[in-house]
Design an enzyme around this catalytic site. Structure first.
Site, PDB file in Angstrom:
ATOM      1  CB  CYS A 161       7.449 -44.686  60.576  1.00 18.01           C
ATOM      2  SG  CYS A 161       7.663 -43.051  59.560  1.00 18.01           S
ATOM      3  CB  CYS A 341       5.356 -41.502  55.664  1.00 22.96           C
ATOM      4  SG  CYS A 341       7.311 -42.106  55.999  1.00 22.96           S
TER       5      CYS A 341
HETATM    6  P1  FAD Z   1       2.851 -47.686  70.507  1.00 19.88           P
HETATM    7  O1  FAD Z   1       3.011 -46.339  70.281  1.00 19.88           O
HETATM    8  O2  FAD Z   1       4.196 -48.478  70.230  1.00 19.88           O
HETATM    9  O3  FAD Z   1       2.330 -48.429  71.756  1.00 19.88           O
HETATM   10  C1  FAD Z   1       2.285 -49.697  72.147  1.00 19.88           C
HETATM   11  C2  FAD Z   1       1.962 -49.745  73.856  1.00 19.88           C
HETATM   12  O4  FAD Z   1       1.473 -50.977  73.985  1.00 19.88           O
HETATM   13  C3  FAD Z   1       3.259 -49.421  74.604  1.00 19.88           C
HETATM   14  O5  FAD Z   1       3.168 -48.391  75.414  1.00 19.88           O
HETATM   15  C4  FAD Z   1       3.603 -50.983  75.160  1.00 19.88           C
HETATM   16  O6  FAD Z   1       4.302 -50.771  76.378  1.00 19.88           O
HETATM   17  C5  FAD Z   1       2.087 -51.565  75.352  1.00 19.88           C
HETATM   18  N1  FAD Z   1       2.337 -53.003  75.234  1.00 19.88           N
HETATM   19  C6  FAD Z   1       2.869 -53.943  74.571  1.00 19.88           C
HETATM   20  N2  FAD Z   1       2.558 -54.962  74.930  1.00 19.88           N
HETATM   21  C7  FAD Z   1       1.553 -54.948  75.837  1.00 19.88           C
HETATM   22  C8  FAD Z   1       0.874 -55.939  76.726  1.00 19.88           C
HETATM   23  N3  FAD Z   1       0.825 -57.155  76.454  1.00 19.88           N
HETATM   24  N4  FAD Z   1      -0.200 -55.399  77.405  1.00 19.88           N
HETATM   25  C9  FAD Z   1      -0.250 -54.178  77.622  1.00 19.88           C
HETATM   26  N5  FAD Z   1       0.409 -53.277  76.820  1.00 19.88           N
HETATM   27  C10 FAD Z   1       1.338 -53.549  76.134  1.00 19.88           C
HETATM   28  N6  FAD Z   1       4.736 -42.055  63.008  1.00 19.88           N
HETATM   29  C11 FAD Z   1       4.312 -41.012  62.221  1.00 19.88           C
HETATM   30  O7  FAD Z   1       2.917 -40.809  62.309  1.00 19.88           O
HETATM   31  N7  FAD Z   1       5.186 -40.155  61.598  1.00 19.88           N
HETATM   32  C12 FAD Z   1       6.468 -40.527  61.746  1.00 19.88           C
HETATM   33  O8  FAD Z   1       7.290 -39.554  61.420  1.00 19.88           O
HETATM   34  C13 FAD Z   1       6.867 -41.685  62.538  1.00 19.88           C
HETATM   35  N8  FAD Z   1       8.350 -41.905  62.504  1.00 19.88           N
HETATM   36  C14 FAD Z   1       8.527 -43.069  63.308  1.00 19.88           C
HETATM   37  C15 FAD Z   1       9.987 -43.186  63.288  1.00 19.88           C
HETATM   38  C16 FAD Z   1      10.429 -44.234  64.263  1.00 19.88           C
HETATM   39  C17 FAD Z   1      11.937 -44.454  64.490  1.00 19.88           C
HETATM   40  C18 FAD Z   1       9.462 -45.118  64.844  1.00 19.88           C
HETATM   41  C19 FAD Z   1       9.975 -46.372  65.664  1.00 19.88           C
HETATM   42  C20 FAD Z   1       8.091 -45.028  64.700  1.00 19.88           C
HETATM   43  C21 FAD Z   1       7.702 -44.006  63.770  1.00 19.88           C
HETATM   44  N9  FAD Z   1       6.318 -43.708  63.854  1.00 19.88           N
HETATM   45  C22 FAD Z   1       5.948 -42.591  63.035  1.00 19.88           C
HETATM   46  C23 FAD Z   1       5.312 -44.686  63.930  1.00 19.88           C
HETATM   47  C24 FAD Z   1       4.460 -44.257  65.306  1.00 19.88           C
HETATM   48  O9  FAD Z   1       5.517 -44.322  66.176  1.00 19.88           O
HETATM   49  C25 FAD Z   1       3.707 -45.655  65.602  1.00 19.88           C
HETATM   50  O10 FAD Z   1       2.805 -45.935  64.454  1.00 19.88           O
HETATM   51  C26 FAD Z   1       2.809 -45.189  66.821  1.00 19.88           C
HETATM   52  O11 FAD Z   1       3.441 -45.216  68.071  1.00 19.88           O
HETATM   53  C27 FAD Z   1       1.616 -46.525  66.887  1.00 19.88           C
HETATM   54  O12 FAD Z   1       1.182 -46.490  68.060  1.00 19.88           O
HETATM   55  P2  FAD Z   1       0.460 -47.606  68.993  1.00 19.88           P
HETATM   56  O13 FAD Z   1      -0.336 -47.054  70.169  1.00 19.88           O
HETATM   57  O14 FAD Z   1      -0.162 -48.786  67.980  1.00 19.88           O
HETATM   58  O15 FAD Z   1       1.836 -48.306  69.409  1.00 19.88           O
END
Ligand code: FAD
Length: 422
Positions: A161, A341
């Protein structure tokens, strides 16, 4: 060794959305999830927690309540990938073997890359909406600050983000303006980037808010260290001639966005590209070397904005293509790079950036309803009232509203073989 049709690594936005989309298409699939955390975070909500609009509790749910009953949950992290054996070894020593693997483990917030930062988060006025549980401290600092200097930082790309560092700043400024203290507060935005936002169409609207709040814009200015007890931040600033200059700034409040890198386990594996990210084809999200491996979300090397909005579009693509692969049919679903965003420029108004690969602007709504390049009250309503339920009750449940993939029937099906020796 336990055998599964599909092993999913990570139960964040991407892992759970993919599982839901897979089960919707084929409920009989035998799926295992490796996820060490008890809690699942709706991170897009943290900007609004830091702005005093949401409570932190509304952004967290128990992981156990979100994982479908049909899925076997290993509450352990992936420790090593063995794609040549079609298996993953977990930290608790379980070995899971798969017909197809989905890697959705997010990214690593690299707090330790900034000396003085990790130990001081949550004290001395040092905060970050990126740190789980710390957005309420941001809001506390914002309410307390009556005068002095507030600094908001942004590290080099990629970050998740990319608008979030300045969203925190605008909401803080809006609060200070409403409480007539903004004139006593020096606000600095210190970004390692060369522009305030990567997609030019949205820059003019943001510049207007920079002006309205009298923000000091410091581009190509990267936070490199911190002395929290004296409230001093150290920056390296790139000059016009390419040389660099170190500068220091006193702060009363410092909102840090940490550098973000690929998770270590991934970086050290055969699945990573040179920078450590999952090396997938940007359209099908299939791995470039290992055909039965897919990735999506923040851990993938696809050049989209790392957002939950991107994940919403990616999960159905992975589900479609993975099932095609398991049934020996040609893959046809493609991801176009959509990311979004919602830039919270003031309480009640959002500049809604939506774009595809290459920064091509791609609005969901017709311009008469929402012009994404202008601050909009309807976009705020969307962010505050519509997107959280869309996330919890549609995206994580396999209801693919606003997430239909595009299809192509001319996709090369054997490209991974050409890459295998790379
Ligand atoms: P995550 O949701 O971070 O999940 C990753 C998962 O993997 C976690 O549960 C973790 O525990 C697990 N994991 C890590 N290592 C391992 C391992 N070795 N083995 C097994 N599991 C593991 N997005 C938007 O669309 N709009 C917004 O307005 C927005 N605002 C944001 C504001 C902030 C402050 C932040 C921090 C993020 C924002 N985002 C926004 C971005 C969004 O939250 C992420 O892009 C999204 O969560 C990505 O999903 P993901 O599953 O790839 O990662």
């Amino acid at each position: 060794t336990k055998n599964y049709d599909v092993v999913v690594i990570g139960g964040g936005a991407a892992g759970l959305a993919t599982i839901a989309s897979l089960l919707k298409r084929q409920p009989s699939l035998k799926i295992a999830l490796a996820e060490p955390s008890d809690q699942h975070y709706y991170q897009p909500g943290w900007t609004l927690v830091g702005g005093g609009v949401f409570k932190q509790a509304s952004t967290v749910k128990n992981m156990a309540d979100l994982i479908p009953a049909a899925v076997t949950w290993y509450k352990s992290a992936a420790a090593s990938f063995q794609p040549e054996l079609n298996q993953v070894v977990l930290q608790d020593n379980s070995t899971l073997s798969y017909r197809a693997l989905v890697v959705a483990m997010g990214l690593k917030l690299d707090w330790s890359a900034i000396p003085g930062l990790a130990d001081n988060l949550g004290q001395h006025g040092v905060t970050s909406n990126y740190a789980p549980g710390l957005a309420p401290y941001t809001w506390q600092l914002v309410q307390q600050l009556q005068q002095g200097t507030a600094i908001f930082t942004q590290p080099p790309m990629p970050i998740k983000c990319a608008g979030a560092p300045q969203k925190a700043m605008y909401l803080s400024c809006d609060h200070w303006l409403r409480h007539h203290v903004l004139k006593n507060i020096n606000v600095h935005f210190c970004s390692a980037g060369a522009a305030i936002f990567g997609v030019a169409d949205y820059v003019p609207a943001l510049q207007q808010y920079v002006k309205k709040y009298a923000i000091n814009l410091n581009l190509q200015t990267n936070l490199i260290a911190l002395d929290a007890s004296s409230q001093t931040a150290y920056f390296r600033q790139t000059q016009a001639d390419g040389s660099s200059k170190d500068i220091e700034k006193h702060f009363d409040m410092l909102h840090v966005t940490p550098p973000q890198v690929a998770p270590d386990v991934l970086r050290q594996s055969l699945l990573a590209d040179n920078a450590g990210w999952m090396n997938v084809f940007p359209d099908t999200l299939q791995h470039q070397q290992w055909p039965n491996v897919f990735a999506l979300g923040d851990c993938a090397n696809t050049p989209n904005a790392k957002t939950a909005a991107a994940v919403r579009k990616q999960a159905p693509v992975v589900a479609e293509n993975l099932i095609k692969l398991l049934t020996n049919k040609p893959m046809q679903a493609v991801y176009d790079g959509y990311g979004s965003c919602p830039l919270t420029v003031e309480r009640g108004k959002i500049v809604l950036a939506e774009f595809l690969y290459g920064g091509k602007v791609e609005p969901t709504f017709p311009k008469w309803l929402v012009d994404g390049t202008k601050p909009s009250a309807l976009s705020w309503f969307l962010k505050e009232k519509m997107l959280p339920p869309l996330y919890w009750y549609a995206m994580l449940k396999g209801h693919e509203w606003l997430a239909t993939p595009s299809y192509r029937d001319d996709l090369p099906q054997d490209r991974h073989q050409k890459n295998q020796l790379k």
